[in-house]
Design a protein around this motif. Structure first.
Motif, PDB file in Angstrom:
ATOM      1  N   ALA A 271      64.918  -0.007  25.648  1.00 22.75           N
ATOM      2  CA  ALA A 271      63.927   0.335  26.680  1.00 22.75           C
ATOM      3  C   ALA A 271      63.066  -0.869  27.022  1.00 22.75           C
ATOM      4  O   ALA A 271      62.694  -1.092  28.193  1.00 22.75           O
ATOM      5  CB  ALA A 271      63.062   1.488  26.198  1.00 22.75           C
ATOM      6  N   GLN A 272      62.757  -1.705  26.056  1.00 26.28           N
ATOM      7  CA  GLN A 272      61.907  -2.869  26.292  1.00 26.28           C
ATOM      8  C   GLN A 272      62.643  -3.996  27.009  1.00 26.28           C
ATOM      9  O   GLN A 272      62.055  -4.768  27.764  1.00 26.28           O
ATOM     10  CB  GLN A 272      61.341  -3.370  24.952  1.00 26.28           C
TER      11      GLN A 272
ATOM     12  N   GLY B 238      63.928  -8.362  30.532  1.00 27.04           N
ATOM     13  CA  GLY B 238      62.536  -8.180  30.153  1.00 27.04           C
ATOM     14  C   GLY B 238      61.852  -7.025  30.819  1.00 27.04           C
ATOM     15  O   GLY B 238      61.167  -6.248  30.149  1.00 27.04           O
ATOM     16  N   PRO B 239      61.957  -6.819  32.180  1.00 28.59           N
ATOM     17  CA  PRO B 239      61.296  -5.673  32.812  1.00 28.59           C
ATOM     18  C   PRO B 239      61.868  -4.383  32.247  1.00 28.59           C
ATOM     19  O   PRO B 239      63.085  -4.173  32.227  1.00 28.59           O
ATOM     20  CB  PRO B 239      61.633  -5.836  34.293  1.00 28.59           C
ATOM     21  N   PRO B 240      61.022  -3.475  31.737  1.00 27.29           N
ATOM     22  CA  PRO B 240      61.506  -2.258  31.084  1.00 27.29           C
ATOM     23  C   PRO B 240      62.054  -1.246  32.066  1.00 27.29           C
ATOM     24  O   PRO B 240      61.882  -1.355  33.272  1.00 27.29           O
ATOM     25  CB  PRO B 240      60.255  -1.736  30.391  1.00 27.29           C
TER      26      PRO B 240
END
Length: 512
Positions: free
Chosen positions: A71-72, A79-81
């Motif tokens: 999810a992270q 990087g963008p969740p």
């Protein structure tokens, strides 16, 4: 007419019947073996159950951790969740490999649950009972909680995670299910296998213990039979003991046989004492009675002559009884009383007394010096008896020698002393009386120490015939032996061999 009945064998009380040592030991060994197997199984499988539970919880937490990392990192892994829970659940189920007993379940508000899992699972992840349980479980925002559910014939261990994503306004929960029941069932099967093997081992161990105990306790069984058959009139019963066995029970049987040897020897000694006393006292009693019956009371000369004869016979009876009592006491542990004795002084004291026994050329060769533990009075008694015999069977003016010496263990003569009954010791004291008398025929040497034993050349010599038997008893009570060497017409030498380091329990004299 009264009938004589043989004494009945004593019967044991009923409470003792069947309570054999072998049976008790067998029960005890079997119980101990069973208890050991039981404790081993309980501890082993308790650890296995705990291990399975810990492993399942660890796997569940690991899956949630991997979901969190995914999810992270975001859908592009840059990087963008994630901002959509459905996409997160699908991507995770595509990349994560569920275990054989695992299943993944994604629950999103307003949508149908999505799931995946191992091909070997035995439960349905979207079973209504599972859905209801997950919905009803109170889970804090962004947290995870574990729970256990009994459903579909098995036990499920689950972890329910509340999923919080940026931009996602719907309630989302991700569930990892593990078939904990099937894994515990595997351990249960191992428990049953262990129980079966343990039962076989218990039976085999009991059978082996039965055979081994039978072999080990065989002397005890023989001992029981022997004690039942022993009778005061027959003490010859002994327990057969295998010389190869080296156990406490075999040692008990050996000690029992040794005890019977001592008892039988004591009974024999008592019987022999009575037989000897009856036999030897019969003659002087006959003489006393005969002379008393023929006594002419009105003849002073006959009275005086008879009085002298009667007193002489009474003195002979007294000496005979005293000698018999000495031999009877020789079997008692307090027959000798050891005390520190100086050998040189002992030899001088003996020589001072010997010179009063008769007109001989008395010689003393005292080579032994030092202090030893012996019964001084008994040794003097033995040496004086030998000296008296030397005087009795030699001519006036002939030489009689008393010699003492210390002989080391490696001296060849020690072997003869040990063969004659002396105990093994690092050093020996020898005390010898040598005369130039008649000597003893070779055929009579073996019986000179017997009670009332006399050589053919001494049948007319005064004495009870117990002197040499007393000498032998005194020497053997010291743990030693007496050896005689004699040549007829030349003389004899009697040598007492005494160990300087006496045994704790000197062998009893056997002077029958």
């Amino acid at each position: 007419m009264s009938q004589q009945h043989e004494p009945e064998e004593p019967r044991l009380p009923a409470r003792f019947l069947g309570r054999t040592v072998r049976r008790r030991l067998l029960v005890l060994i079997t119980l101990m073996l069973g208890l050991t197997l039981l404790l081993t199984g309980v501890l082993t499988f308790a650890v296995q159950y705990a291990t399975v539970s810990e492993r399942v919880d660890r796997d569940l937490e690991q899956e949630i951790g991997e979901l969190t990392l995914l999810a992270q990192s975001g859908p592009a892994r840059d990087g963008p969740p994630y901002d959509n829970a459905a996409d997160l659940f699908l991507d995770f189920m595509n990349v994560a490999v569920a275990g054989e007993d695992e299943a993944f379940l994604g629950m999103l508000e307003g949508e149908q649950p999505i799931y995946s899992g191992g091909t070997g699972r035995s439960f349905n992840p979207i079973d209504p009972e599972i859905i209801e349980t997950v919905d009803a479980l109170d889970v804090a925002d962004g947290r995870a909680r574990t729970a256990t559910l009994r459903t579909q014939g098995t036990t499920l261990r689950m972890i329910v995670a509340d999923v919080q994503l940026p931009g996602e306004t719907r309630d989302a929960r991700f569930v990892v299910l593990n078939d904990f029941g099937s894994q515990r069932a595997l351990v249960n099967r191992q428990v049953m296998t262990y129980a079966g093997v343990s039962l076989l081992m218990l039976l085999a161990g009991g059978a082996a213990a039965h055979l081994v105990l039978g072999r080990l306790l065989r002397p005890l069984q023989a001992l029981r039979e022997a004690t039942a058959r022993i009778h005061p009139e027959d003490l010859s019963m002994r327990v057969d003991v295998n010389s190869a066995e080296n156990t406490d029970v075999a040692e008990l049987a050996i000690r029992f046989n040794q005890m019977l040897d001592r008892i039988e020897d004591g009974v024999r000694q008592q019987r022999q004492f009575l037989d000897d006393a009856a036999h030897e006292l019969r003659t002087p009693l006959t003489i006393l009675r005969g002379n008393t019956e023929l006594l002419q009371a009105d003849d002073p000369e006959d009275v005086a002559t008879t009085r002298v004869l009667l007193l002489d016979e009474l003195d002979r009876m007294q000496r005979l009884v005293d000698d018999l009592l000495i031999l009877a006491r020789a079997q008692r542990p307090d027959f000798i009383r050891r005390s520190p004795t100086e050998l040189a002084e002992l030899a001088v004291e003996c020589m001072d007394r010997m010179t009063n026994l008769g007109e001989r050329q008395w010689r003393l060769t005292a080579d032994a010096e030092g202090e030893v533990l012996v019964d001084r009075q008994r040794l003097i008694q033995a040496l004086l008896q030998l000296a008296a015999n030397a005087v009795k069977f030699s001519e006036p003016g002939s030489k009689v020698e008393l010699a003492t010496a210390l002989v080391p263990q490696d001296d060849p003569r020690v072997l003869d002393a040990i063969a004659a009954g002396a105990a093994e010791a690092p050093e020996y004291i020898t005390l010898s009386i040598t005369d130039q008398g008649r000597g003893i025929p070779e055929s009579q040497l073996e019986r000179v120490f017997d009670r009332f034993g006399r050589g053919e050349n001494s049948v007319n010599t005064e004495g009870s015939g117990l002197g040499l038997a007393i000498v032998k008893a005194i020497v053997e009570a010291h743990g030693g032996a007496v050896i005689v060497k004699s040549t007829e017409g030349i003389g004899s030498r009697f040598t007492l061999w005494l160990p300087t380091d006496p045994p704790e329990e000197p062998p009893h004299s056997d002077v029958a």
